[in-house]
Design a protein around this motif. Structure first.
Motif, PDB file in Angstrom:
ATOM      1  N   ARG A  51       4.971  -1.370  -9.591  1.00  0.00           N
ATOM      2  CA  ARG A  51       5.776  -2.047  -8.574  1.00  0.00           C
ATOM      3  C   ARG A  51       5.179  -1.857  -7.190  1.00  0.00           C
ATOM      4  O   ARG A  51       5.158  -2.797  -6.387  1.00  0.00           O
ATOM      5  CB  ARG A  51       7.227  -1.536  -8.640  1.00  0.00           C
ATOM      6  CG  ARG A  51       7.986  -2.192  -9.798  1.00  0.00           C
ATOM      7  CD  ARG A  51       8.874  -1.233 -10.555  1.00  0.00           C
ATOM      8  NE  ARG A  51       9.532  -1.964 -11.646  1.00  0.00           N
ATOM      9  CZ  ARG A  51       8.952  -2.256 -12.812  1.00  0.00           C
ATOM     10  NH1 ARG A  51       7.695  -1.883 -13.041  1.00  0.00           N
ATOM     11  NH2 ARG A  51       9.616  -2.917 -13.744  1.00  0.00           N
ATOM     12  N   ARG A  52       4.673  -0.674  -6.916  1.00  0.00           N
ATOM     13  CA  ARG A  52       4.005  -0.459  -5.627  1.00  0.00           C
ATOM     14  C   ARG A  52       2.780  -1.353  -5.499  1.00  0.00           C
ATOM     15  O   ARG A  52       2.456  -1.845  -4.414  1.00  0.00           O
ATOM     16  CB  ARG A  52       3.634   1.019  -5.468  1.00  0.00           C
ATOM     17  CG  ARG A  52       4.837   1.934  -5.268  1.00  0.00           C
ATOM     18  CD  ARG A  52       4.425   3.329  -4.838  1.00  0.00           C
ATOM     19  NE  ARG A  52       3.688   4.047  -5.872  1.00  0.00           N
ATOM     20  CZ  ARG A  52       4.249   4.808  -6.813  1.00  0.00           C
ATOM     21  NH1 ARG A  52       5.565   4.943  -6.859  1.00  0.00           N
ATOM     22  NH2 ARG A  52       3.497   5.432  -7.703  1.00  0.00           N
ATOM     23  N   TYR A  53       2.095  -1.560  -6.596  1.00  0.00           N
ATOM     24  CA  TYR A  53       0.939  -2.470  -6.603  1.00  0.00           C
ATOM     25  C   TYR A  53       1.373  -3.889  -6.259  1.00  0.00           C
ATOM     26  O   TYR A  53       0.749  -4.556  -5.415  1.00  0.00           O
ATOM     27  CB  TYR A  53       0.274  -2.422  -7.974  1.00  0.00           C
ATOM     28  CG  TYR A  53      -0.751  -3.503  -8.227  1.00  0.00           C
ATOM     29  CD1 TYR A  53      -1.958  -3.540  -7.523  1.00  0.00           C
ATOM     30  CD2 TYR A  53      -0.508  -4.497  -9.172  1.00  0.00           C
ATOM     31  CE1 TYR A  53      -2.897  -4.532  -7.762  1.00  0.00           C
ATOM     32  CE2 TYR A  53      -1.446  -5.487  -9.422  1.00  0.00           C
ATOM     33  CZ  TYR A  53      -2.633  -5.508  -8.708  1.00  0.00           C
ATOM     34  OH  TYR A  53      -3.557  -6.504  -8.951  1.00  0.00           O
ATOM     35  N   LEU A  54       2.443  -4.374  -6.870  1.00  0.00           N
ATOM     36  CA  LEU A  54       2.934  -5.727  -6.574  1.00  0.00           C
ATOM     37  C   LEU A  54       3.329  -5.847  -5.105  1.00  0.00           C
ATOM     38  O   LEU A  54       2.998  -6.834  -4.435  1.00  0.00           O
ATOM     39  CB  LEU A  54       4.116  -6.067  -7.478  1.00  0.00           C
ATOM     40  CG  LEU A  54       3.813  -6.212  -8.977  1.00  0.00           C
ATOM     41  CD1 LEU A  54       5.105  -6.379  -9.761  1.00  0.00           C
ATOM     42  CD2 LEU A  54       2.876  -7.392  -9.243  1.00  0.00           C
ATOM     43  N   TRP A  55       4.036  -4.854  -4.589  1.00  0.00           N
ATOM     44  CA  TRP A  55       4.433  -4.891  -3.185  1.00  0.00           C
ATOM     45  C   TRP A  55       3.213  -4.863  -2.266  1.00  0.00           C
ATOM     46  O   TRP A  55       3.204  -5.507  -1.211  1.00  0.00           O
ATOM     47  CB  TRP A  55       5.357  -3.711  -2.875  1.00  0.00           C
ATOM     48  CG  TRP A  55       6.744  -3.869  -3.424  1.00  0.00           C
ATOM     49  CD1 TRP A  55       7.508  -5.000  -3.415  1.00  0.00           C
ATOM     50  CD2 TRP A  55       7.536  -2.863  -4.073  1.00  0.00           C
ATOM     51  NE1 TRP A  55       8.729  -4.759  -4.020  1.00  0.00           N
ATOM     52  CE2 TRP A  55       8.770  -3.459  -4.438  1.00  0.00           C
ATOM     53  CE3 TRP A  55       7.319  -1.518  -4.387  1.00  0.00           C
ATOM     54  CZ2 TRP A  55       9.783  -2.751  -5.079  1.00  0.00           C
ATOM     55  CZ3 TRP A  55       8.326  -0.818  -5.034  1.00  0.00           C
ATOM     56  CH2 TRP A  55       9.543  -1.428  -5.375  1.00  0.00           C
ATOM     57  N   SER A  56       2.169  -4.127  -2.662  1.00  0.00           N
ATOM     58  CA  SER A  56       0.971  -4.043  -1.821  1.00  0.00           C
ATOM     59  C   SER A  56       0.278  -5.394  -1.677  1.00  0.00           C
ATOM     60  O   SER A  56      -0.460  -5.619  -0.716  1.00  0.00           O
ATOM     61  CB  SER A  56      -0.015  -3.012  -2.395  1.00  0.00           C
ATOM     62  OG  SER A  56      -0.697  -3.517  -3.541  1.00  0.00           O
ATOM     63  N   LEU A  57       0.521  -6.288  -2.642  1.00  0.00           N
ATOM     64  CA  LEU A  57      -0.067  -7.627  -2.592  1.00  0.00           C
ATOM     65  C   LEU A  57       0.808  -8.612  -1.814  1.00  0.00           C
ATOM     66  O   LEU A  57       0.434  -9.770  -1.651  1.00  0.00           O
ATOM     67  CB  LEU A  57      -0.271  -8.153  -4.017  1.00  0.00           C
ATOM     68  CG  LEU A  57      -1.204  -7.347  -4.924  1.00  0.00           C
ATOM     69  CD1 LEU A  57      -1.233  -7.954  -6.319  1.00  0.00           C
ATOM     70  CD2 LEU A  57      -2.611  -7.291  -4.342  1.00  0.00           C
ATOM     71  N   GLY A  58       1.979  -8.154  -1.374  1.00  0.00           N
ATOM     72  CA  GLY A  58       2.890  -9.030  -0.644  1.00  0.00           C
ATOM     73  C   GLY A  58       3.950  -9.683  -1.517  1.00  0.00           C
ATOM     74  O   GLY A  58       4.786 -10.445  -1.023  1.00  0.00           O
TER      75      GLY A  58
END
Length: 396
Positions: free
Chosen positions: A68-75
């Motif tokens: 989820r942090r990865y998805l958020w890091s992509l915007g």
């Protein structure tokens, strides 16, 4: 390492395939401006749990929240505890509650967008279940999501589909729930190709009649509806309904077959994105949304058109098994250490299906570390009895 691999074709015969280097996607450095882009997110099972997956699967919280942090890091935003997380198909409401609570806290820590599924899946359909029981079940889950600090995605209810005797039952239940929520929700119309238990939702198997009922609920409760996500895999139906929505209500596409054109839109309108496929193609999705913000439609088209064959493959019949492909993509790309799923759902797709997925993902440039992806594909094939000549462990 040699990126050549022996793969089975549709006839079961082996052929040699060489994986090409992944794409370098230009990723956004700010929030998307022209469209809301939300990815429904999968969960990572705990492979070392001593409980049997079919009865009580455990979650690997570290890897689940890291994704989820990865998805958020992509915007991208995250749609939590939805069908992509195997909600109602391996993920229980009790586990979903912890997932929602943990994810909302993570979202606040990184200023990430999140919305959470609230339904009635702790209420098992039976002849004894009443409309009032369904309302109470919805209320319980909606209250939990709001108390956790999340925004509600009001999921379709198997129990309601089983006990409703008319369209008026849907109007009654949804109107009562919408009056009680604190903030506008996103409704979800999930087609029976995703969940056969939802056949005839909104009180009719006729799509026109069902749409009429859904629109009535939206219009009568407009202030409590942010938007609706349609997952019917029918672009024309989505466009039809999009034109009939009140101006204040958004259309979120859940069409994993036709998303590029629906998001891009035309002179009459467009859809925002709330898609399971965005989990599997996250960097491409983020890069395409960035190009759309910049008005670069040729780049937008070029990126997403390459992902459509993969998406159509992942979501092929039986559509509900798409989660297997989504999790396999995360495994190939190193976002989780294993290919085990909640409820043992890794077995829902054939080895030929997974081999074709590997090829299509490579053609879309979505396998970033080709050595790791090839190695993990070889491991998967060996479990199916397909011996590989080179099985050198790559440096991770």
């Amino acid at each position: 390492m040699n990126n050549s691999i022996l793969l089975p074709n549709q006839s079961g015969k082996l052929y040699t395939h060489t994986l090409k280097p992944g794409n370098e996607f230009e990723l956004p450095k700010k929030q998307f401006e022209k469209r809301i882009a939300i990815s429904a997110a999968h969960v990572v099972a705990d492979p070392l749990s001593t409980t049997e997956p079919i009865h009580n699967s455990k979650i690997d919280w570290e890897e689940t929240l890291a994704y989820r942090r990865y998805l958020w890091s992509l915007g991208l935003g995250v749609a939590e505890a939805m069908d992509t997380s195997q909600r109602g198909m391996g993920l229980s409401w009790e586990t979903a509650k912890e997932l929602i609570s943990r994810s909302v806290k993570e979202a606040k820590a990184v200023d990430g967008k999140i919305a959470c599924g609230a339904g009635t899946d702790h209420l098992q359909p039976s002849p004894q279940v009443t409309i009032q029981d369904v309302e109470l079940a919805y209320e319980e889950q909606c209250e939990y999501v709001e108390q956790a600090g999340g925004r509600i995605i009001l999921m379709a209810s198997r129990a309601l589909a089983a006990c409703a005797t008319s369209a008026e039952d849907y109007v009654k239940v949804y109107s009562n729930i919408l009056r009680k929520v604190s903030e506008p929700v996103i409704l979800h119309w999930l087609g029976d190709m995703f969940d056969p238990a939802l056949k005839g939702y909104w009180g009719s198997e006729d799509i026109d009649q069902a749409m009429e009922v859904c629109l009535r609920i939206i219009k009568e409760n407009e202030k409590k509806v942010d938007g609706i996500k349609i997952s019917l895999l029918d672009d024309q139906r989505e466009i039809q309904m999009r034109a009939l929505l009140p101006e204040s209500v958004k259309m979120y596409t859940g069409d994993d077959f036709n998303y590029p054109e629906l998001i891009k839109g035309d002179q009459d309108g467009y859809s925002h994105a709330l898609l399971g496929i965005f989990d599997a193609i996250a960097p491409a999705a983020a890069s395409a949304m960035h190009a759309l913000d910049e008005g670069d439609l040729s780049t937008y088209d070029a990126i997403l058109e390459k992902t459509v064959p993969l998406s159509r493959h992942i979501f092929q019949t039986p559509t509900y098994a798409y989660k297997t492909g989504v999790v396999f993509m995360a495994y190939l790309n190193g976002h989780q250490s294993h290919f085990k799923m909640v409820g043992g759902a890794e077995s829902q797709r054939s080895i030929v299906h997974l081999a074709d997925l590997f090829v299509m993902a490579g053609e879309a440039g979505l396998l970033q570390d080709t050595e790791l992806a090839t190695y993990r594909m070889k491991l998967t094939l060996m479990q199916a009895g397909i011996t590989q000549h080179d099985i050198t462990i790559p440096t991770v």
